[in-house]
Design a protein around this motif. Sequence first.
Motif, PDB file in Angstrom:
ATOM      1  N   GLN A  93       0.844  -1.187   0.000  1.00 34.68           N
ATOM      2  CA  GLN A  93       0.000   0.000   0.000  1.00 34.68           C
ATOM      3  C   GLN A  93       0.881   1.240   0.000  1.00 34.68           C
ATOM      4  O   GLN A  93       1.969   1.243   0.587  1.00 34.68           O
ATOM      5  CB  GLN A  93      -0.929   0.007   1.216  1.00 34.68           C
ATOM      6  N   GLU A  95       1.147   5.249   0.879  1.00 38.79           N
ATOM      7  CA  GLU A  95       0.591   6.363   1.652  1.00 38.79           C
ATOM      8  C   GLU A  95       1.309   7.646   1.257  1.00 38.79           C
ATOM      9  O   GLU A  95       2.547   7.700   1.251  1.00 38.79           O
ATOM     10  CB  GLU A  95       0.790   6.091   3.145  1.00 38.79           C
ATOM     11  N   HIS A 126       5.686   3.259   1.459  1.00 46.26           N
ATOM     12  CA  HIS A 126       5.146   1.977   1.013  1.00 46.26           C
ATOM     13  C   HIS A 126       5.158   0.999   2.193  1.00 46.26           C
ATOM     14  O   HIS A 126       6.176   0.848   2.880  1.00 46.26           O
ATOM     15  CB  HIS A 126       5.984   1.395  -0.128  1.00 46.26           C
ATOM     16  N   GLN A 155      -1.375   4.580  -6.049  1.00 48.02           N
ATOM     17  CA  GLN A 155      -1.576   3.191  -6.459  1.00 48.02           C
ATOM     18  C   GLN A 155      -0.414   2.611  -7.252  1.00 48.02           C
ATOM     19  O   GLN A 155      -0.157   1.409  -7.172  1.00 48.02           O
ATOM     20  CB  GLN A 155      -2.855   3.076  -7.302  1.00 48.02           C
TER      21      GLN A 155
END
Length: 232
Positions: A93, A95, A126, A155
């Motif tokens: 993910q 941020e 990440h 993304q």
Amino acid sequence: MARYIQLASLFRQRIEVGTWPVGLQIPTVEELSRECGVATMTIRQALSILEGEGLIERFRAKGTFVRQRPARDLWCQVQTDWSGMLIARDNAQIEILSDDRDVSLPVKEERIGTPAPGYRHLRRRHTRDGEAFLLADVYVSERIAPLISEAEYSQKTALRLVADLKGVEITDATQILTIDSADLVTSDLLNIALSQPVARVERVAVDSTGEIILVADGIYRGDKVRIDFKLK
């Protein structure tokens, strides 16, 4: 850097490479003080860091023993080819920690291409399974930044941001890797010890006009990263 932090790194390395194997009683504070030429309080501060990390255990009247080696879960692989660098990490993910507009690119003489007049600068972290493994400063030329959707900034991998753009041709790209140590900001954002080894990877992409359209300066935590090179 404080001397006790330097010594903590030295002692941690001794455990990691097996100079101080698990179960070993390490030298006394006084012996380490003489060896390193520092006060006993400095040695105690260094050992307290290792004790907090669960690497050693101290027993009254018995001494200090190595409890375990530092964890080396090398699940983050830094790719060394173009196609590999476009692949996102599994279950990772992204941020966005900060987002600034129309900033100048940090000066670096050996960098390829010509800097754009301004860049969109994003600092991204990440994580995978809640654990941070990469802190990256991403600079995207303001000329093409509007072509990227806001969702994509949180993304896609840095190079993928520009590689997927229609009408934009990347004619040159480089990757430079250096070994460094975590400073105060890096240690805080990646949740690692101060001065812990990190891998710094700078990626640069240049388009057909010769302009630097992307710079991604990433810092990978050293205890999670692996780099493989195919030699033949």
